[in-house]
Design a protein around this motif. Structure first.
Motif, PDB file in Angstrom:
ATOM      1  N   ASN A  98       0.774  -1.248   0.000  1.00 29.89           N
ATOM      2  CA  ASN A  98       0.000   0.000   0.000  1.00 29.89           C
ATOM      3  C   ASN A  98       0.800   1.289   0.000  1.00 29.89           C
ATOM      4  OD1 ASN A  98      -2.592  -1.553   0.546  1.00 29.89           O
ATOM      5  ND2 ASN A  98      -1.273  -2.158   2.243  1.00 29.89           N
ATOM      6  N   SER A  99       2.100   1.219   0.122  1.00 33.83           N
ATOM      7  CA  SER A  99       2.901   2.452   0.177  1.00 33.83           C
ATOM      8  C   SER A  99       4.346   2.124  -0.165  1.00 33.83           C
ATOM      9  CB  SER A  99       2.866   3.055   1.588  1.00 33.83           C
ATOM     10  OG  SER A  99       3.606   2.229   2.468  1.00 33.83           O
ATOM     11  N   GLY A 100       5.146   3.185  -0.300  1.00 32.66           N
ATOM     12  CA  GLY A 100       6.557   2.996  -0.615  1.00 32.66           C
ATOM     13  C   GLY A 100       7.319   2.341   0.524  1.00 32.66           C
ATOM     14  N   PHE A 133      16.871   7.758   0.704  1.00 32.48           N
ATOM     15  CA  PHE A 133      15.605   7.821   1.450  1.00 32.48           C
ATOM     16  C   PHE A 133      14.789   6.594   1.087  1.00 32.48           C
ATOM     17  CE2 PHE A 133      11.218   8.875   2.367  1.00 32.48           C
ATOM     18  CZ  PHE A 133      11.340   9.329   3.666  1.00 32.48           C
ATOM     19  N   HIS A 134      14.424   5.823   2.119  1.00 25.75           N
ATOM     20  CA  HIS A 134      13.674   4.596   1.853  1.00 25.75           C
ATOM     21  C   HIS A 134      12.341   4.525   2.594  1.00 25.75           C
ATOM     22  CE1 HIS A 134      17.027   3.116  -0.472  1.00 25.75           C
ATOM     23  NE2 HIS A 134      17.849   3.229   0.558  1.00 25.75           N
ATOM     24  N   GLY A 135      12.008   5.538   3.413  1.00 24.46           N
ATOM     25  CA  GLY A 135      10.704   5.533   4.074  1.00 24.46           C
ATOM     26  C   GLY A 135      10.803   5.846   5.547  1.00 24.46           C
ATOM     27  N   ARG A 136       9.636   5.792   6.215  1.00 24.93           N
ATOM     28  CA  ARG A 136       9.527   6.268   7.604  1.00 24.93           C
ATOM     29  C   ARG A 136       9.163   5.180   8.609  1.00 24.93           C
ATOM     30  NH1 ARG A 136      10.498  11.749   8.874  1.00 24.93           N
ATOM     31  NH2 ARG A 136      10.068  13.011   7.054  1.00 24.93           N
ATOM     32  N   ILE A 184      19.931   0.422  -3.375  1.00 17.51           N
ATOM     33  CA  ILE A 184      20.209   1.760  -3.907  1.00 17.51           C
ATOM     34  C   ILE A 184      19.017   2.288  -4.711  1.00 17.51           C
ATOM     35  CG2 ILE A 184      21.356   0.835  -5.997  1.00 17.51           C
ATOM     36  CD1 ILE A 184      23.346   3.272  -5.679  1.00 17.51           C
ATOM     37  N   GLU A 185      18.842   3.608  -4.702  1.00 16.97           N
ATOM     38  CA  GLU A 185      17.886   4.260  -5.601  1.00 16.97           C
ATOM     39  C   GLU A 185      18.632   4.538  -6.914  1.00 16.97           C
ATOM     40  OE1 GLU A 185      16.071   7.799  -3.223  1.00 16.97           O
ATOM     41  OE2 GLU A 185      17.618   6.843  -2.024  1.00 16.97           O
ATOM     42  N   PRO A 186      18.055   4.208  -8.068  1.00 16.88           N
ATOM     43  CA  PRO A 186      18.738   4.516  -9.338  1.00 16.88           C
ATOM     44  C   PRO A 186      19.049   6.009  -9.464  1.00 16.88           C
ATOM     45  CG  PRO A 186      16.885   3.056  -9.728  1.00 16.88           C
ATOM     46  CD  PRO A 186      16.818   3.445  -8.279  1.00 16.88           C
ATOM     47  N   GLY A 189      16.036  10.593  -4.957  1.00 15.95           N
ATOM     48  CA  GLY A 189      15.037  11.652  -5.087  1.00 15.95           C
ATOM     49  C   GLY A 189      15.091  12.637  -3.940  1.00 15.95           C
ATOM     50  N   GLU A 190      14.711  12.176  -2.743  1.00 16.63           N
ATOM     51  CA  GLU A 190      14.691  13.063  -1.571  1.00 16.63           C
ATOM     52  C   GLU A 190      16.095  13.592  -1.278  1.00 16.63           C
ATOM     53  OE1 GLU A 190      11.608  13.707  -0.101  1.00 16.63           O
ATOM     54  OE2 GLU A 190      11.013  12.512  -1.828  1.00 16.63           O
ATOM     55  N   GLY A 191      17.110  12.807  -1.609  1.00 20.60           N
ATOM     56  CA  GLY A 191      18.500  13.195  -1.326  1.00 20.60           C
ATOM     57  C   GLY A 191      18.998  14.336  -2.208  1.00 20.60           C
ATOM     58  N   VAL A 220      10.707   3.452  -5.797  1.00 18.84           N
ATOM     59  CA  VAL A 220       9.456   4.069  -5.333  1.00 18.84           C
ATOM     60  C   VAL A 220       9.241   5.420  -6.023  1.00 18.84           C
ATOM     61  CG1 VAL A 220       8.366   5.146  -3.303  1.00 18.84           C
ATOM     62  CG2 VAL A 220       9.354   2.847  -3.138  1.00 18.84           C
ATOM     63  N   GLN A 221      10.301   6.196  -6.137  1.00 22.92           N
ATOM     64  CA  GLN A 221      10.179   7.521  -6.760  1.00 22.92           C
ATOM     65  C   GLN A 221      10.522   7.493  -8.251  1.00 22.92           C
ATOM     66  OE1 GLN A 221      11.474  12.154  -5.839  1.00 22.92           O
ATOM     67  NE2 GLN A 221      11.229  10.688  -4.229  1.00 22.92           N
ATOM     68  N   THR A 222      11.505   6.681  -8.626  1.00 21.96           N
ATOM     69  CA  THR A 222      11.972   6.691 -10.022  1.00 21.96           C
ATOM     70  C   THR A 222      11.092   5.846 -10.942  1.00 21.96           C
ATOM     71  OG1 THR A 222      13.440   4.837  -9.510  1.00 21.96           O
ATOM     72  CG2 THR A 222      14.409   7.050  -9.425  1.00 21.96           C
ATOM     73  N   ALA A 246       6.012   2.280  -5.956  1.00 21.12           N
ATOM     74  CA  ALA A 246       4.827   2.814  -5.248  1.00 21.12           C
ATOM     75  C   ALA A 246       4.437   4.094  -5.977  1.00 21.12           C
ATOM     76  CB  ALA A 246       5.104   3.050  -3.765  1.00 21.12           C
ATOM     77  N   LYS A 247       4.346   5.202  -5.266  1.00 18.24           N
ATOM     78  CA  LYS A 247       4.054   6.528  -5.820  1.00 18.24           C
ATOM     79  C   LYS A 247       3.209   6.499  -7.103  1.00 18.24           C
ATOM     80  CE  LYS A 247       7.715   9.170  -3.552  1.00 18.24           C
ATOM     81  NZ  LYS A 247       7.041  10.231  -2.823  1.00 18.24           N
ATOM     82  N   ALA A 248       3.842   6.566  -8.292  1.00 18.46           N
ATOM     83  CA  ALA A 248       3.081   6.718  -9.539  1.00 18.46           C
ATOM     84  C   ALA A 248       2.359   5.441  -9.962  1.00 18.46           C
ATOM     85  CB  ALA A 248       4.017   7.166 -10.663  1.00 18.46           C
TER      86      ALA A 248
HETATM   87  N1  PLP Z   1      11.603   5.180  -1.190  1.00 17.28           N
HETATM   88  C1  PLP Z   1      11.793   6.316  -1.898  1.00 17.28           C
HETATM   89  C2  PLP Z   1      12.904   6.378  -2.910  1.00 17.28           C
HETATM   90  C3  PLP Z   1      10.977   7.429  -1.688  1.00 17.28           C
HETATM   91  O1  PLP Z   1      11.194   8.549  -2.396  1.00 17.28           O
HETATM   92  C4  PLP Z   1       9.931   7.336  -0.730  1.00 17.28           C
HETATM   93  C5  PLP Z   1       9.068   8.492  -0.449  1.00 17.28           C
HETATM   94  O2  PLP Z   1       9.389   9.625  -0.753  1.00 17.28           O
HETATM   95  C6  PLP Z   1       9.760   6.138  -0.028  1.00 17.28           C
HETATM   96  C7  PLP Z   1      10.618   5.071  -0.292  1.00 17.28           C
HETATM   97  C8  PLP Z   1       8.668   5.983   0.984  1.00 17.28           C
HETATM   98  O3  PLP Z   1       7.424   5.976   0.341  1.00 17.28           O
HETATM   99  P1  PLP Z   1       6.077   6.262   1.161  1.00 17.28           P
HETATM  100  O4  PLP Z   1       6.091   7.698   1.560  1.00 17.28           O
HETATM  101  O5  PLP Z   1       4.973   5.926   0.186  1.00 17.28           O
HETATM  102  O6  PLP Z   1       6.079   5.349   2.337  1.00 17.28           O
END
Ligand code: PLP
Length: 403
Positions: A98-100, A133-136, A184-186, A189-191, A220-222, A246-248
Motif C-alpha cells: 500500500n505504500s513505498g 531515502f527509503h521511508g519512515r 540503492i535508488e537509481p 530523489g529526496e537526497g 518508489v520515486q523513479t 509505489a508513488k506513480a
Molecule cells: N523510497 C523512496 C525512494 C521514496 O522517495 C519514498 C518516499 O518519498 C519512499 C521510499 C517511501 O514511500 P512512502 O512515503 O509511500 O512510504
C-alpha cells in the motif's frame, strides 16, 4: 480552512497555508478558486496529472463491482497486473502492498530471507548509501540512515551499513560474511536528485554476482515513468534482483509493490509475508489503467521530449540568474535545480507565482511535472520561475544558502 493552531492533524508536516479542492491535468485549484501549476505531482505520484479520464473511468467502474476482498482468495485482476509488470521488467513475482515504505519493508525482508532459506541466516546486513531515502517505518528509517529522522525513536534497527554514494571502494570494504545485499535508488530523489554513472551500477552488479549478494533497487520515486522509461533500472545498464514501486504506480490511488526474480523470491513461501489491503481491487484497477496509458506507443518518447525542453529552459534560467540558481540535474521528469539561495525560499517564491515545486536534500528544488505536461505548460512554469528569480534577486533578505 482550519489554521495550524486549531488543526487536529498530527503536526508532523510543515504545511503551506494553502489547500486544494480540485485538480485538472497539471493544475490544482485552491479552496479560494486560484489555479496553481502542479510541478509536485503529489511528490512524483500523479504521473498522469489530476483526474485523468482513463483513471477516473477505471476507478468508477471498479467501485461498482468490488472494493475489497481478502488475499485468502484468487485475484484475477491482480494476477493480470502482476503478469504485465513482470513482462515489462526483469521480475518473475510481484507482491502488492500500500505504500513505498511498505514496499521497501518487503524488499528488506526478501533480501534477508533469501539467505536464510539458503542456510545462511547470518547473512542479513544490507549496504545502503548516504543521501538515501527509503521511508519512515523503523526498518526503512534504519536503511535511510539519516540522524535527523532517526533521533528520538530508540535504537535504529540493526543490519544496515551505509557508505558514501558513488564510492565503489567503500562498498567493497563494507562487504563481509554477514552481507546479504546492496540497496540503492537509481536516482536519489529526496537526497537531491543525485545520479551515479552506469559504470557504478555495473560495478555494484559485479560485486553482487561475485559475492552472492542480492542487488535491490528502490524505485518508489523513479519507477513508473518518472525518469523517462517505465523503470529507471533500464537506464543504468544493469538489472536488479529485487525492486520496489509505489508513488506513480496507482497514479494517485495508494498502491505499492515489490518485484523479484524467481531466484531472489525462492525463500518466500505461504506465511512468510502478507498484507490485508495489498492488491486491493480499487488499487489494482487504478494501477492497471496507469500501465495501459504508459504502455501506449510514444508515451516515453513524449516524456523524454518534455524532459529535454524543461532541462534546456531551466539551464538557460541558471545562466541568467547565477545568484539564485546553480545547476540542473536529473533524468526524465525527475529534475532538480540546485539553488544558490536557500531552496525553501525558492519553493516559496515559486508558489507565490502559482507554481508548485518540492524541496529536496542538497539545497535542491524538484520540478516534478506530471508526465503529460504540455509545452505550453512548461512555458508557463518558466514564466513563473522568471518572476520568482526576479523577485528573489531584488530582495536583499534572501542571501545565498548557508550565509
Ligand atoms: N523510497 C523512496 C525512494 C521514496 O522517495 C519514498 C518516499 O518519498 C519512499 C521510499 C517511501 O514511500 P512512502 O512515503 O509511500 O512510504
Amino acid at each position: 480552512m482550519t489554521d495550524s493552531a486549531t488543526s487536529h492533524l498530527l503536526p508532523v508536516f510543515a504545511r503551506a497555508d494553502l489547500g486544494f479542492e480540485r485538480g485538472e491535468g497539471c493544475w490544482l485549484i485552491s479552496t479560494k478558486g486560484e489555479r496553481y501549476l502542479d510541478f509536485t505531482s503529489g511528490v512524483a505520484v500523479n504521473a498522469l496529472g489530476h483526474a485523468h479520464p482513463r483513471l477516473v473511468k477505471a476507478l468508477q467502474e471498479q467501485a461498482t463491482k468490488l472494493w475489497h476482498m481478502s488475499n485468502l482468495f484468487k485475484s484475477p485482476d491482480g494476477e493480470k497486473l502482476a503478469a504485465r509488470l513482470c513482462e515489462q521488467s526483469f521480475a518473475d513475482f510481484v507482491f502488492f502492498c500500500n505504500s513505498g515504505a511498505e514496499a521497501m519493508e518487503g524488499v528488506i525482508k526478501i533480501v534477508r530471507h533469501y539467505h536464510f532459506s539458503k542456510g545462511h541466516p547470518e547473512r542479513y546486513r544490507i549496504i545502503t548509501f548516504e543521501g538515501a531515502f527509503h521511508g519512515r517505518t523503523l526498518a526503512t528509517l534504519a536503511a535511510t540512515g539519516a540522524a535527523k529522522y532517526l533521533e528520538g525513536f530508540g535504537p535504529p534497527m540493526d543490519g544496515f551499513d551505509q557508505v558514501p554514494h558513488g564510492d565503489i571502494e567503500a562498498v567493497k570494504r563494507a562487504i563481509g560474511p554477514e552481507t546479504a545485499g546492496i540497496l540503492i535508488e537509481p536516482v536519489q530523489g529526496e537526497g537531491g536528485v543525485r545520479s551515479a554513472p552506469p559504470a557504478f551500477f555495473k560495478a555494484l552488479r559485479q560485486l553482487c554476482d561475485d559475492h552472492g549478494l542480492l542487488l535491490a533497487f528502490d524505485e518508489v520515486q523513479t519507477g513508473m515513468g518518472r525518469t523517462g522509461d517505465l523503470f529507471a533500472y533500464k537506464r543504468t545498464g544493469v538489472t536488479p534482483d529485487v525492486m520496489s514501486l509505489a508513488k506513480a504506480l496507482g497514479g494517485g490511488f495508494p498502491i505499492g509493490a515489490f518485484l523479484a526474480t524467481a531466484e531472489a523470491a525462492s525463500g518466500m513461501t505461504p506465511g512468510s509475508h502478507g498484507s490485508t489491503f495489498g492488491g486491493n481491487p480499487l488499487a489494482v484497477a487504478a494501477a492497471s489503467a496507469v500501465l495501459d496509458v504508459m504502455l501506449e506507443p510514444g508515451f516515453f518518447d513524449y516524456v523524454q521530449k518534455m524532459s529535454l525542453l524543461l532541462k534546456q529552459k531551466l539551464a538557460s534560467a541558471v545562466d541568467r540568474y547565477p545568484s539564485i540558481l546553480a545547476e540542473v540535474r536529473g533524468e526524465g521528469l525527475l529534475i532538480g535545480v540546485k539553488a544558490v539561495v536557500p531552496s525553501g525560499d525558492l519553493v516559496n517564491a515559486l508558489r507565490e507565482q502559482k507554481l508548485l515545486t518540492v524541496g529536496a536534500g542538497d539545497n535542491v528544488v524538484r520540478f516534478l511535472a506530471p508526465l503529460i505536461v504540455s509545452e505550453a505548460e512548461i512555458e508557463q512554469a518558466m514564466a513563473c520561475l522568471e518572476r520568482a528569480c526576479t523577485a528573489l534577486s531584488s530582495d536583499p533578505s534572501k542571501k545565498a544558502a548557508g550565509q
